[in-house]
Scaffold this motif. Structure first.
Motif, PDB file in Angstrom:
ATOM      1  N   ALA A  30     131.704  13.118   4.583  1.00  7.56           N
ATOM      2  CA  ALA A  30     131.166  12.133   3.644  1.00  7.56           C
ATOM      3  C   ALA A  30     130.272  11.170   4.414  1.00  7.56           C
ATOM      4  O   ALA A  30     130.583  10.806   5.555  1.00  7.56           O
ATOM      5  N   ILE A  31     129.163  10.774   3.812  1.00 10.78           N
ATOM      6  CA  ILE A  31     128.219   9.886   4.493  1.00 10.78           C
ATOM      7  C   ILE A  31     127.851   8.697   3.611  1.00 10.78           C
ATOM      8  O   ILE A  31     127.462   8.864   2.453  1.00 10.78           O
ATOM      9  N   ILE A  32     127.986   7.503   4.184  1.00 15.33           N
ATOM     10  CA  ILE A  32     127.437   6.298   3.556  1.00 15.33           C
ATOM     11  C   ILE A  32     126.044   6.108   4.143  1.00 15.33           C
ATOM     12  O   ILE A  32     125.889   5.770   5.319  1.00 15.33           O
ATOM     13  N   MET A  33     125.048   6.359   3.344  1.00 14.18           N
ATOM     14  CA  MET A  33     123.651   6.358   3.811  1.00 14.18           C
ATOM     15  C   MET A  33     123.098   4.934   3.708  1.00 14.18           C
ATOM     16  O   MET A  33     122.571   4.535   2.677  1.00 14.18           O
ATOM     17  N   ASP A  34     123.208   4.190   4.786  1.00 11.91           N
ATOM     18  CA  ASP A  34     122.906   2.760   4.742  1.00 11.91           C
ATOM     19  C   ASP A  34     121.748   2.414   5.670  1.00 11.91           C
ATOM     20  O   ASP A  34     121.587   3.027   6.732  1.00 11.91           O
ATOM     21  N   GLY A  35     120.963   1.431   5.268  1.00  9.94           N
ATOM     22  CA  GLY A  35     119.927   0.892   6.135  1.00  9.94           C
ATOM     23  C   GLY A  35     118.501   1.112   5.676  1.00  9.94           C
ATOM     24  O   GLY A  35     117.555   0.769   6.398  1.00  9.94           O
ATOM     25  N   ASN A  36     118.314   1.659   4.481  1.00 12.07           N
ATOM     26  CA  ASN A  36     116.945   1.923   4.004  1.00 12.07           C
ATOM     27  C   ASN A  36     116.120   0.647   3.889  1.00 12.07           C
ATOM     28  O   ASN A  36     114.959   0.596   4.304  1.00 12.07           O
ATOM     29  N   GLY A  37     116.738  -0.380   3.308  1.00 12.84           N
ATOM     30  CA  GLY A  37     116.019  -1.634   3.106  1.00 12.84           C
ATOM     31  C   GLY A  37     115.643  -2.299   4.412  1.00 12.84           C
ATOM     32  O   GLY A  37     114.516  -2.787   4.580  1.00 12.84           O
ATOM     33  N   ARG A  38     116.586  -2.332   5.356  1.00 14.75           N
ATOM     34  CA  ARG A  38     116.315  -2.959   6.655  1.00 14.75           C
ATOM     35  C   ARG A  38     115.251  -2.175   7.435  1.00 14.75           C
ATOM     36  O   ARG A  38     114.427  -2.763   8.127  1.00 14.75           O
ATOM     37  N   TRP A  39     115.277  -0.860   7.290  1.00 17.19           N
ATOM     38  CA  TRP A  39     114.273  -0.025   7.946  1.00 17.19           C
ATOM     39  C   TRP A  39     112.872  -0.389   7.432  1.00 17.19           C
ATOM     40  O   TRP A  39     111.927  -0.527   8.212  1.00 17.19           O
ATOM     41  N   ALA A  40     112.774  -0.552   6.112  1.00 18.14           N
ATOM     42  CA  ALA A  40     111.486  -0.904   5.516  1.00 18.14           C
ATOM     43  C   ALA A  40     111.043  -2.305   5.934  1.00 18.14           C
ATOM     44  O   ALA A  40     109.869  -2.537   6.257  1.00 18.14           O
ATOM     45  N   MET A  41     111.978  -3.249   5.935  1.00 17.07           N
ATOM     46  CA  MET A  41     111.644  -4.633   6.284  1.00 17.07           C
ATOM     47  C   MET A  41     111.130  -4.735   7.714  1.00 17.07           C
ATOM     48  O   MET A  41     110.236  -5.517   8.012  1.00 17.07           O
ATOM     49  N   LYS A  42     111.716  -3.915   8.607  1.00 23.63           N
ATOM     50  CA  LYS A  42     111.259  -3.917  10.002  1.00 23.63           C
ATOM     51  C   LYS A  42     109.800  -3.474  10.111  1.00 23.63           C
ATOM     52  O   LYS A  42     109.112  -3.807  11.073  1.00 23.63           O
ATOM     53  N   LYS A  43     109.368  -2.704   9.133  1.00 20.42           N
ATOM     54  CA  LYS A  43     107.997  -2.208   9.128  1.00 20.42           C
ATOM     55  C   LYS A  43     107.095  -3.044   8.214  1.00 20.42           C
ATOM     56  O   LYS A  43     105.955  -2.661   7.935  1.00 20.42           O
ATOM     57  N   GLY A  44     107.646  -4.153   7.724  1.00 21.89           N
ATOM     58  CA  GLY A  44     106.863  -5.040   6.876  1.00 21.89           C
ATOM     59  C   GLY A  44     106.561  -4.458   5.513  1.00 21.89           C
ATOM     60  O   GLY A  44     105.551  -4.819   4.890  1.00 21.89           O
ATOM     61  N   ALA A  45     107.410  -3.567   5.039  1.00 19.97           N
ATOM     62  CA  ALA A  45     107.173  -2.891   3.760  1.00 19.97           C
ATOM     63  C   ALA A  45     108.263  -3.249   2.752  1.00 19.97           C
ATOM     64  O   ALA A  45     109.286  -3.846   3.083  1.00 19.97           O
ATOM     65  N   MET A  46     108.051  -2.864   1.501  1.00 16.05           N
ATOM     66  CA  MET A  46     109.042  -3.092   0.451  1.00 16.05           C
ATOM     67  C   MET A  46     110.208  -2.128   0.627  1.00 16.05           C
ATOM     68  O   MET A  46     110.082  -1.067   1.247  1.00 16.05           O
ATOM     69  N   ARG A  47     111.342  -2.490   0.051  1.00 17.44           N
ATOM     70  CA  ARG A  47     112.569  -1.715   0.232  1.00 17.44           C
ATOM     71  C   ARG A  47     112.410  -0.265  -0.227  1.00 17.44           C
ATOM     72  O   ARG A  47     112.943   0.655   0.384  1.00 17.44           O
ATOM     73  N   ILE A  48     111.665  -0.050  -1.296  1.00 24.10           N
ATOM     74  CA  ILE A  48     111.520   1.315  -1.814  1.00 24.10           C
ATOM     75  C   ILE A  48     110.849   2.224  -0.784  1.00 24.10           C
ATOM     76  O   ILE A  48     111.074   3.440  -0.780  1.00 24.10           O
ATOM     77  N   PHE A  49     110.052   1.633   0.099  1.00 25.66           N
ATOM     78  CA  PHE A  49     109.418   2.405   1.181  1.00 25.66           C
ATOM     79  C   PHE A  49     110.505   3.051   2.046  1.00 25.66           C
ATOM     80  O   PHE A  49     110.376   4.207   2.465  1.00 25.66           O
ATOM     81  N   GLY A  50     111.570   2.311   2.310  1.00 19.38           N
ATOM     82  CA  GLY A  50     112.683   2.854   3.079  1.00 19.38           C
ATOM     83  C   GLY A  50     113.410   3.954   2.341  1.00 19.38           C
ATOM     84  O   GLY A  50     113.797   4.966   2.931  1.00 19.38           O
ATOM     85  N   HIS A  51     113.585   3.772   1.038  1.00 19.42           N
ATOM     86  CA  HIS A  51     114.265   4.795   0.233  1.00 19.42           C
ATOM     87  C   HIS A  51     113.460   6.104   0.245  1.00 19.42           C
ATOM     88  O   HIS A  51     114.035   7.193   0.344  1.00 19.42           O
ATOM     89  N   LYS A  52     112.136   5.987   0.145  1.00 15.15           N
ATOM     90  CA  LYS A  52     111.299   7.188   0.143  1.00 15.15           C
ATOM     91  C   LYS A  52     111.386   7.929   1.481  1.00 15.15           C
ATOM     92  O   LYS A  52     111.436   9.165   1.515  1.00 15.15           O
ATOM     93  N   HIS A  53     111.412   7.176   2.562  1.00 19.39           N
ATOM     94  CA  HIS A  53     111.468   7.803   3.884  1.00 19.39           C
ATOM     95  C   HIS A  53     112.872   8.294   4.219  1.00 19.39           C
ATOM     96  O   HIS A  53     113.042   8.981   5.234  1.00 19.39           O
ATOM     97  N   ALA A  54     113.852   7.956   3.393  1.00 15.86           N
ATOM     98  CA  ALA A  54     115.215   8.437   3.618  1.00 15.86           C
ATOM     99  C   ALA A  54     115.391   9.885   3.166  1.00 15.86           C
ATOM    100  O   ALA A  54     116.387  10.520   3.516  1.00 15.86           O
ATOM    101  N   ILE A  55     114.438  10.412   2.411  1.00 15.57           N
ATOM    102  CA  ILE A  55     114.557  11.779   1.905  1.00 15.57           C
ATOM    103  C   ILE A  55     114.631  12.782   3.048  1.00 15.57           C
ATOM    104  O   ILE A  55     115.388  13.752   3.002  1.00 15.57           O
TER     105      ILE A  55
END
Length: 260
Positions: A30-55
């Motif tokens: 089982a995996i808790i897939m966490d950190g999409n929002g923080r990943w995006a923020m580090k790149k100066g992008a909106m949170r959804i940017f992190g969700h898209k790159h999580a694919i």
């Protein structure tokens, strides 16, 4: 770091695991897939940017699990608490869910992977619900890895739902109070058809369960990594499994009892 490399099995061509580790692969991760929002923020992008790159991370986890012959992979995709996020983020997540599930059908069919779900899926938007149900139906005959999406899910919701079902049976005389056991409780959970996970992975450096599989994780080995989910790749999955293999699972017994 020791990775599990097989020579001639299904896993050997993709992971490189040693033969002695082949017998100790968890059936269910089982995996808790966490950190999409923080990943995006580090790149100066909106949170959804992190969700898209999580694919990409999801694909790597699925293909990595499949390469090892793992039977069940549960991905915490959207919690009941996530509905309280800003509407624009929730809407974007639902649109991304629909697109991702649809786009991955060829891969699921090619790899003989079955898509399943747990959670209050009736609460999903109509398009997301229909897409999920369609893909579940199309992959229902596949006999390989089962990928279980936890959608609109929380452990407390699941336990409450199961308790209500049991209480209803008691009120109807179909079940006696004294007959309620741990087995009966498990049979009323969303995961009744699956074994409990042997390994739970959480990314992003957080050390909590976040209301995930509260009953099922009672004796699960926990693995926490600082890697943000969009950066997670199959080598991180293999590292988690390697760490799992180094542990002694006692289930309340002594080490001497386990070894005997």
């Amino acid at each position: 770091m020791a990775f599990l490399y097989l020579q001639k099995s299904k896993a050997s061509q993709t992971t490189g695991m040693k033969d002695e580790h082949q017998k100790n692969i968890p059936r269910h991760i089982a995996i808790i897939m966490d950190g999409n929002g923080r990943w995006a923020m580090k790149k100066g992008a909106m949170r959804i940017f992190g969700h898209k790159h999580a694919i990409k991370a999801v694909k790597d986890a699925i293909e990595g699990a499949d390469s090892l012959g793992i039977e069940f992979l549960t991905l915490f995709s959207f919690s009941t608490e996530n509905w309280s996020r800003p509407k624009e983020e929730v809407d974007a997540l639902m649109e991304l869910l629909v697109k991702t599930i649809s786009d991955e059908v060829p891969l699921l069919m090619k790899k003989n992977i079955q898509l399943e779900s747990i959670g209050d899926i009736d609460s999903l938007p109509p398009t997301a619900y229909k897409t999920l149900m369609d893909v579940k139906e199309r992959t229902a005959s596949n006999t390989g890895l089962k990928v279980i999406l936890a959608l609109s899910y929380s452990g407390q919701w699941e336990l409450t739902h199961a308790t209500k079902q049991i209480a209803q049976k008691v009120s109807e005389g179909k079940l006696k109070v004294e007959d309620i056991t741990e087995k009966v409780m498990s049979e009323h959970l969303q995961t009744a058809a699956y074994p409990d996970p042997e390994l739970m992975i959480r990314t992003s450096g957080e050390y909590r369960l976040s209301n995930f599989l509260l009953w099922q994780l009672a004796y699960t080995e926990m693995y926490f990594t600082p890697v943000l989910w969009p950066d997670f790749r199959r080598e991180h999955l293999f590292a988690a499994i390697s760490d799992y293999q180094s542990r002694e699972r006692r289930f309340g017994k002594t080490g001497e009892q386990v070894k005997s």
